[in-house]
Structure formats: C-alpha cells, structure tokens
Design a protein around this motif. Structure first.
Motif, PDB file in Angstrom:
ATOM      1  N   LEU A 402       0.829  -1.213   0.000  1.00 37.61           N
ATOM      2  CA  LEU A 402       0.000   0.000   0.000  1.00 37.61           C
ATOM      3  C   LEU A 402       0.859   1.257   0.000  1.00 37.61           C
ATOM      4  CD1 LEU A 402      -2.779  -1.079   2.539  1.00 37.61           C
ATOM      5  CD2 LEU A 402      -3.011  -0.818   0.056  1.00 37.61           C
ATOM      6  N   ALA A 403       1.973   1.226   0.762  1.00 42.20           N
ATOM      7  CA  ALA A 403       2.862   2.390   0.798  1.00 42.20           C
ATOM      8  C   ALA A 403       3.489   2.630  -0.568  1.00 42.20           C
ATOM      9  CB  ALA A 403       3.948   2.181   1.854  1.00 42.20           C
ATOM     10  N   CYS A 404       3.864   1.561  -1.269  1.00 38.78           N
ATOM     11  CA  CYS A 404       4.421   1.715  -2.619  1.00 38.78           C
ATOM     12  C   CYS A 404       3.391   2.344  -3.560  1.00 38.78           C
ATOM     13  CB  CYS A 404       4.865   0.362  -3.167  1.00 38.78           C
ATOM     14  SG  CYS A 404       6.356  -0.302  -2.410  1.00 38.78           S
ATOM     15  N   PHE A 405       2.155   1.866  -3.484  1.00 44.30           N
ATOM     16  CA  PHE A 405       1.110   2.402  -4.359  1.00 44.30           C
ATOM     17  C   PHE A 405       0.802   3.862  -4.017  1.00 44.30           C
ATOM     18  CE2 PHE A 405      -3.416   3.169  -5.277  1.00 44.30           C
ATOM     19  CZ  PHE A 405      -3.404   2.967  -6.650  1.00 44.30           C
ATOM     20  N   TRP A 406       0.811   4.190  -2.736  1.00 46.94           N
ATOM     21  CA  TRP A 406       0.460   5.537  -2.281  1.00 46.94           C
ATOM     22  C   TRP A 406       1.568   6.541  -2.602  1.00 46.94           C
ATOM     23  CZ3 TRP A 406       0.814   7.321   3.477  1.00 46.94           C
ATOM     24  CH2 TRP A 406       0.299   8.610   3.608  1.00 46.94           C
ATOM     25  N   LEU A 407       2.818   6.180  -2.370  1.00 52.85           N
ATOM     26  CA  LEU A 407       3.904   7.147  -2.419  1.00 52.85           C
ATOM     27  C   LEU A 407       4.793   7.037  -3.655  1.00 52.85           C
ATOM     28  CD1 LEU A 407       5.021   6.883   1.315  1.00 52.85           C
ATOM     29  CD2 LEU A 407       3.574   8.626   0.301  1.00 52.85           C
ATOM     30  N   LEU A 408       4.827   5.887  -4.286  1.00 53.91           N
ATOM     31  CA  LEU A 408       5.759   5.686  -5.399  1.00 53.91           C
ATOM     32  C   LEU A 408       5.059   5.493  -6.737  1.00 53.91           C
ATOM     33  CD1 LEU A 408       8.390   3.337  -3.664  1.00 53.91           C
ATOM     34  CD2 LEU A 408       8.363   5.838  -3.808  1.00 53.91           C
ATOM     35  N   ASP A 409       3.787   5.859  -6.812  1.00 51.41           N
ATOM     36  CA  ASP A 409       3.057   5.826  -8.083  1.00 51.41           C
ATOM     37  C   ASP A 409       3.364   7.128  -8.824  1.00 51.41           C
ATOM     38  OD1 ASP A 409       1.391   5.168 -10.145  1.00 51.41           O
ATOM     39  OD2 ASP A 409      -0.464   5.663  -9.078  1.00 51.41           O
ATOM     40  N   ARG A 418       5.130  -0.921  -8.829  1.00 48.29           N
ATOM     41  CA  ARG A 418       5.249  -2.382  -8.849  1.00 48.29           C
ATOM     42  C   ARG A 418       6.717  -2.811  -8.866  1.00 48.29           C
ATOM     43  NH1 ARG A 418       0.536  -1.759 -12.049  1.00 48.29           N
ATOM     44  NH2 ARG A 418       1.758  -1.639 -13.982  1.00 48.29           N
ATOM     45  N   HIS A 419       7.547  -2.065  -9.574  1.00 54.12           N
ATOM     46  CA  HIS A 419       8.978  -2.373  -9.581  1.00 54.12           C
ATOM     47  C   HIS A 419       9.567  -2.203  -8.184  1.00 54.12           C
ATOM     48  CE1 HIS A 419      10.320  -2.691 -13.937  1.00 54.12           C
ATOM     49  NE2 HIS A 419       9.013  -2.468 -14.049  1.00 54.12           N
ATOM     50  N   PHE A 420       9.200  -1.129  -7.519  1.00 55.00           N
ATOM     51  CA  PHE A 420       9.742  -0.899  -6.179  1.00 55.00           C
ATOM     52  C   PHE A 420       9.159  -1.887  -5.165  1.00 55.00           C
ATOM     53  CE2 PHE A 420      10.583   3.446  -7.938  1.00 55.00           C
ATOM     54  CZ  PHE A 420      11.973   3.350  -7.871  1.00 55.00           C
ATOM     55  N   LEU A 421       7.937  -2.325  -5.394  1.00 56.40           N
ATOM     56  CA  LEU A 421       7.398  -3.395  -4.553  1.00 56.40           C
ATOM     57  C   LEU A 421       8.221  -4.670  -4.734  1.00 56.40           C
ATOM     58  CD1 LEU A 421       5.305  -4.609  -2.650  1.00 56.40           C
ATOM     59  CD2 LEU A 421       3.811  -4.982  -4.630  1.00 56.40           C
TER      60      LEU A 421
END
Length: 811
Positions: A402-409, A418-421
């Motif tokens: 969720l943090a990746c989707f929220w902050l790294l989108d 998705r890459h950073f996830l």
C-alpha cells in the motif's frame, strides 16, 4: 549487593496488598489486578482513524506524510505503555527470587550509568569537532542542493545537534530496554511456577516492550528533526533536508558501538570466567549460587545481549532511513518529481512496521501456546514465535504494498510502484534466507551442529577444527543471497521508468536503481520490531533460568525456563543473521548516499571509483586491516577481562571453603565491579580506532590529491576504504556469529545426554569450544555489525573535509 542476596527482603513480604499489585523496583503506579488493560486493537483503530483524517484534511503535501507517521508512532508509544503496564501487573516473585533479581537490576543500571558517563565524555567534544569540521571544509565550487544553499556555520550546527539527538535517543532506548528486561526476568521465573505458557508470554512481551519503544524513538527523532529543519526554513526543498540529518545516524552509530562493544566485553568476560572456574574446575552447574561470577554473568545478559542489540537495531534503522531519504531526494531531483512522497517513504514503511509487529506480538498468547504444547511438545515455544512472525510479515507486506502504491506511483511511470514493490520483496526474501541460514548452522536440530558435537568425542582439538569449518561454510548462503538481492533490486529500480522523460534519463535511471536497493533494505527491516523482540526474549529467558536456579525453585520451574532458554538461543542466533544481512544491504545504500553527498559538495559527478588507482587500492587494504584489528582487539579485551574474573573466583574458593559447601555466599559485588571497570577501560581503544581510522585515511587521500591536482582523491580513497572494509566486515561478522553459535549449541546438544552427557569427556571438549566461541559470537561479531555502518555514517558526516580544491572563503 551481596548483602541484598543474604537478607530476606522483609520490606517486600507481599506483592498484593489491599487488592492492588505494587512494583517497588520500577516505581510505577499501582494497577488493580481485576482491571483489564485497554485493548490494543481499539487503540490501533483509533490511530488509523486519526491518521486517515489528518492525511485527508492536511493541505501541505509534506504535512500529510508527517501526520501519518506521527499517528503510527503515537500508537507505538501507547502500545509500549500497554506492554509496560501489563508486565507490571505480573507477580514479582517470592522473596528468594527478588533477592536474586534486585542485584541483577542494580548491577545493570550501575553499569549503564558509568558507561553512559564515559560515552558522554567522548561524545561532547566530538560534537564540537563535527561543528568545527564544516568550517574547515573547502568552500563550495559549483555545489548543489543543501551544500550550496546553506552556510558552513549552519551546516556544522545542524550536524552537531543531530549527532547529539541521535546519541541521546539511542541511549534512552537502551536504558529503557534494560530497565524493563531486568524486571521482567523475575516475573518470568515466577510465571514458570504456574505454567510454561504463561512464562513464555511474559518473557516475550518483556522483549517486545523495548523493541516497540526502540523503533518508535528512532522514527520520532528523524521526524522531529526533519520537521524542525524544514519549518525553520534552513532549506526550502524537502529533498535537501535529509543531507542535513546525517549527524543523527552518526550519533546513533557512535553510541551503539560502545554499547554493543562494552556490553559484549562485560557479558563474555563474566560468562567465560564463570564457566572456566565453575563448570570446568569446580564441576558445579551453570547459574549455581556458589559461583562468584554468576550475578555478573546474569547482569551481562542485560547489558550485552539486550541493550547492545537494541542499540544495534536502532542505528541500523536510523542509518537506513536517512540514507534512503538522501537517495530518494536525489531520485526526485533527477526525475523532476515531487520529492515529498519519495523522501517520506522510509519513514512510512517503518511506521507501518510498528503497527504490524504489535499485531504479531499480540498473536503470541497464552491460549495459543497451550494449544501448541499439546501438538508440538517441547518445540511449542519456537512454533508460536514463528507464527507471530508470520503474522507480522503478512501485515508488513500488505502495508509495504500500500505504501508503494500511495507514495511511489510516479506520474509518467505507471509501473514504478510495482517495480519498487519487487525491490521490497527482495528484501523480505533476504531476511527469510539469512535467518534460516543462521538457524541451520547454529541449531542442534540440524546436521552442522551435530557434526561438531560428534567431533567432541575425539577431543578438544577436533571440536575446534570442525567448528571452524562449519563457521566458514556458513558464510556462503547469506553472501549469495545479499548479492542477488542487491543486483535484482538495483535493476528493478533502474527499469522502473522513473525519470525516463526527464532532461537526463540516464542519471534518473541510475538514481532509481540506487533507490531500489534502498527499498530492498527497507523490506528487510520491515519486521525489525518483531525480530528485536525475539532477540530480547533470549536474555530475559536466560536470566529467568538463573533466578530459578539460584533461588532453588522446584524442578518443573527450571524445566520451563530451560525450554524458554533453548528457544531464546535459537532466536538470538537467527536474529544475528538477520542483523548482518540488513547491515550488508544498508551499507550498499549508505555507499550510494556517500557518493551523492560528495557529488553535491564537490559540485561535480562522483559516480565511479577506479580500484586500479594505487591510492584507492591502498585505502581498501587499510579498511580490511581495520576490520581485522578491531576484531582482534575486541576478542583480546574479553580474554584480559576474563582472566581477572578467573583469578577472583579462584581466590574466593581458596579463601572461603564454605562457598563450595554451601554454608556461605561469595562476594558477587566484587566480580561485578571488576568486570564493569574492565569493560569500560577495554572498549575505548577499539572504538577510537573505528572513528579515527577513516578520518586519517581521508585526510591522507586529500593531501595527496591536492599535491597531484586530483581534488576528489580523498573521496576515492575513502570509497575504497569503505567498500573493502564493509565487505570484509560482513564476511568476518558472519563467520564469528555463526561459529560461536554453533559451538554453543553443540555443547547444549551434548548436555541433553548425547555422547555421554554432562561430565563426560565429550562435554569437556564441547565446553572448550563454547568458551572459545563466546567472545566471537557475543562481542566481536555483533560489534562488527555496528562498525560496518559506522564507517559509512562517519564518512557521511565528515565527508566534506576530504574534498580538495579550496578556492576561496565562504561563510
């Protein structure tokens, strides 16, 4: 202290008076036995509602992330308070137990008071030197970011203040860990009289309190400093703030080194001395009250295994957060993106860890342990702790996604999050493999340790030879895993598409790759709170067993504490693998932050280091030499201190035959005093070596560079020193941790009745291996975890000093 063991503790004849339970030792307020603690899930729900409301209503971008992190750490503070009060409600044991536990608490508190005074005497002048060092750096020529926007005086003041805040938070966390752990031990021993399940939950929550508070304080320190610097207008761009926070990581590393090293010397000097005279020479059991060093040994569990490990995790997370924020700011700058979400991503991830780990702690319940005891038998403690870890991993992984989707989108790179996830998953996988590898090579349930135990049947020499072979073998799996994780996470980040449409897509891709390795490190440390709780479980269980033995409790009590101690040995060994694996990943991201910092201060790209340059290669050799010298100094320090303990114990048995007969008690306080003085005096030289060596190498490189017209030679030499020193430190720490743990558990395997059991020739050989391994696994190895990160944080703080090419004055 010895007099407190002899008196009957008449002032504490009862734990329960008038329906209330009192905790005289910690001086907490009384809590009614019938009163139920506030349900943590309700607190979690309230914190979640507050976080959502603040994030939706706060207009500033940075303010939204600050609000979320603040709500999570507030929950962490409330949850640690809940655990503290829950532990305080447990019975403090009978008078015999309290007469043992109080000297342990007093000895640990006394050691930390003296140690903190010694650390402060070193830290205060160092803070002044840090401030002055910024006045001595070359004036910026073409510098960028904070290096250009902020005066040297301001940079020096901010770095010094951050150093003191980091040191203070780390010290406070360690002291709190010691206080609660040294009072939870007697409650675990008392709970063991009722049931092993109750004792396990008390023991684990005692370790969880300090773990939750540890990470909460670490995050709060970074959050407050970031907010103050940003709101004060020292720099306008959020991407420039992290470079001003490097002093915080250095302060945490500085304190962690001395706490880990000093505590390790203390605990192993007492342990080795107690084993050599007690077990080997006098043939008395472990934790026997007739052993003059037994109280010092139990105090060492607190100041070494508990406080030292807490400081280690604190500085690991602190250094990783700041290094990742620096790389995130660089990525945002190169990609032309909003820096706030990328910079705050590390804080958000670790805030989620506080919540996830608290749920894992709550999953370890008495009812669950009882149910598992029927099915798993003696393995129930490890199984229930592993189940709690799985709960933590599941929640942490969901929160990470969720943090990746929220902050790294990122706009223009829809696949970036998705890459950073995927980078984070590399970190999660690395944590799992490193912990499993450490357990495989140090747990007597597996072949390597049993091989060492079998070799003990043919003598002391074969025990040492086989152990060394196992230790060397154990290095391979973690090294391969970390290597794969670094390469995979770098390329996942590099191909994320962030900055593909910027003015310099190549620079943005490289910055995204480095940030990918930072995200992998965050993934590995995303369950740090629960792992630290498992680590702290070990020394509390060990102390509880000692209290049960010394107070002559019934056999079933000691059986229960022995089961906890066995589980604690496994968790401590596994968490050491976790710690060194996370340190390896953290060092790579700190190396990236180091190169970015030098680029800003030098005003030119610093992206490649040529190891074929003679000065760089020599700097690397110096880094390797420092690691070996430090390890040797740490091990020798334990040997010298242990010799003093052995002589005192022998003198005590010789001068008072009534000690062995059980008609008189030894002078425990004398051994505690001698070990305290020895640990504090012995820890200074290795610590000064770690801080001073990179400074000397950097100045030498800068001097040669100015003579030969190469202004960045000092940075290049330090890069060689850092890379070679880090790699050799990782390998050395893995070897020392695992070989010592393998010898320790080989001895325990023999003591279970294999190959003749206690008192046999195989047991004597196994004890020799365990004694040789003690300073390796509990002093030199864990201290190297800190050293390899201290190298990076030292250079990050003092880095500007080593850039040549002074061109004029600047204030």
């Amino acid at each position: 202290m010895s007099s407190s063991l002899r008196r009957s503790a008449s002032t504490r004849d009862a734990d329960v008076e008038g329906g209330a339970v009192y905790d005289d030792d910690i001086d907490w307020t009384k809590v009614k036995r019938t009163q139920k603690g506030k349900a943590p899930p309700l607190t979690l729900l309230g914190a979640g509602v507050c976080a959502a409301w603040l994030c939706l209503t706060t207009t500033r971008t940075v303010g939204r992330y600050e609000a979320f992190v603040a709500c999570c750490v507030a929950y962490g503070a409330l949850f640690s308070t809940y655990l503290r009060k829950w532990i305080a409600k447990r019975s403090g044991g009978d008078s015999a137990m309290r007469a043992i536990s109080q000297p342990i608490a007093d000895g640990a508190a006394g050691f930390l008071r003296v140690q903190y005074a010694a650390i402060f005497r070193l830290a205060a002048p160092l803070a002044l030197l840090i401030g002055l060092s910024y006045k001595l750096r070359p004036p910026p020529r073409g510098a960028a970011g904070a290096a250009q926007a902020v005066s040297r005086t301001t940079l020096g003041c901010v770095a010094s203040c951050c150093f003191l805040v980091g040191a203070g938070c780390s010290a406070l966390s360690g002291y709190a860990a010691m206080r609660v752990a040294s009072h939870a031990n007697v409650r675990v021993a008392d709970a063991a009289k009722r049931s092993a399940a109750d004792a396990l939950v008390v023991c684990f929550r005692g370790g969880a309190f300090s773990a939750v508070l540890n990470l909460t304080l670490c995050i709060v320190g970074v959050l407050v400093l970031f907010g103050v610097i940003h709101m004060a207008g020292v720099v306008d761009d959020a991407a420039d703030v992290p470079l001003l926070l490097v002093g915080y990581g250095f302060g945490a590393s500085f304190v962690a080194l001395f706490m880990q090293l000093g505590g390790g010397i203390y605990t192993k000097a007492a342990d080795v001395g107690a084993d050599l005279v007690g077990k080997v020479e006098q043939a008395i059991p472990e934790d026997d009250p007739r052993n003059p060093a037994v109280v010092a040994d139990l105090v060492g569990d607190m100041v070494g295994d508990c406080v030292g490990s807490s400081a280690d995790v604190f500085e690991s997370v602190g250094a990783e957060i700041i290094g990742a924020m620096i790389l995130g700011g660089r990525l945002a700058r190169d990609a032309g993106a909003d820096p706030a979400p990328v910079v705050f991503f590390p804080l958000v991830v670790h805030s989620i860890d506080v919540v996830a780990s608290s749920l894992g702690v709550l999953a370890v319940s008495k009812e669950r342990v009882v149910a598992l005891e029927r099915r798993e038998g003696e393995y129930a403690p490890m199984v229930v702790l592993q189940q709690g870890y799985l709960v933590t991993l599941a929640v942490a992984l969901a929160g990470f996604g969720l943090a990746c989707f929220w902050l790294l989108d990122v706009e223009g790179a829809p696949a970036a999050w998705r890459h950073f996830l995927g980078c984070g998953l590399c970190g999660f996988g690395t944590a799992f493999v490193c912990m499993r590898a450490s357990r495989y090579y140090t747990d007597y349930a597996f072949e390597p340790v049993r091989r060492i135990a079998e070799s003990a049947t043919t003598g002391h020499a074969t025990t040492i030879i086989t152990g060394l072979a196992v230790g060397l073998e154990s290095v391979v799996a973690p090294v391969l895993t970390v290597g794969v994780a670094v390469v995979a996470s770098y390329h996942l980040g590099r191909t994320s598409g962030v900055g593909a449409t910027s003015g310099d897509p190549a620079a943005a891709a490289r910055a995204a790759g480095l940030f990918g390795t930072a995200v992998a490190t965050m993934g590995m440390l995303a369950s740090a709170v629960y792992v630290l709780a498992m680590n702290n479980f070990g020394p509390i269980a060990d102390n509880a067993g000692g209290i049960a033995e010394m107070s002559r409790q019934q056999a079933h009590v000691r059986d229960a504490t022995d089961a906890l101690d066995a589980a604690g040995n496994v968790t401590k060994a596994a968490t050491k693998g976790y710690s060194i694996g996370s340190a390896a990943l953290a060092c790579f991201l700190l190396f990236g932050a180091f190169m970015d910092e030098f680029s800003q201060f030098a005003g030119r790209p610093f992206e490649v280091v040529d190891v074929a340059t003679p000065e760089v290669l020599v700097g690397g050799l110096f880094g390797v030499g420092m690691v070996f010298a430090f390890a040797g100094m740490a091990i020798a320090a334990v040997g010298r201190a242990a010799q003093r303990v052995v002589l005192i114990c022998r003198e005590a048995f010789k001068s008072d035959p009534g000690i062995l007969a059980g008609t008189s008690l030894p002078n425990y306080e004398r051994v505690v005093s001698v070990v305290t003085q020895a640990a504090l005096s012995e820890m200074v030289a290795p610590g000064v070596l770690c801080v001073g060596a990179p400074v000397a190498v950097g100045f030498a490189g800068r001097f040669v560079g100015e003579l030969t017209g190469r202004p960045l030679l000092g940075a290049e030499v330090l890069a060689g020193y850092l890379v070679f020193g880090t790699v050799s430190g990782i390998l050395m720490a893995l070897f020392l941790d695992n070989v010592g743990g393998a010898w320790d558990n080989a001895k325990k395997y023999v003591e279970l009745g294999h190959y003749g059991g206690k008192g046999s020739e195989a047991h004597k050989a196994a004890v020799t291996g365990d004694t040789v391994g003690d300073p390796l696994k509990d002093t030199a190895g864990p201290s190297l975890h800190v050293v390899i990160k201290l190298l990076s944080t030292t250079i990050l703080v003092l880095g500007p000093l080593f850039v040549g090419g002074r061109t004029g004055a600047s204030v």
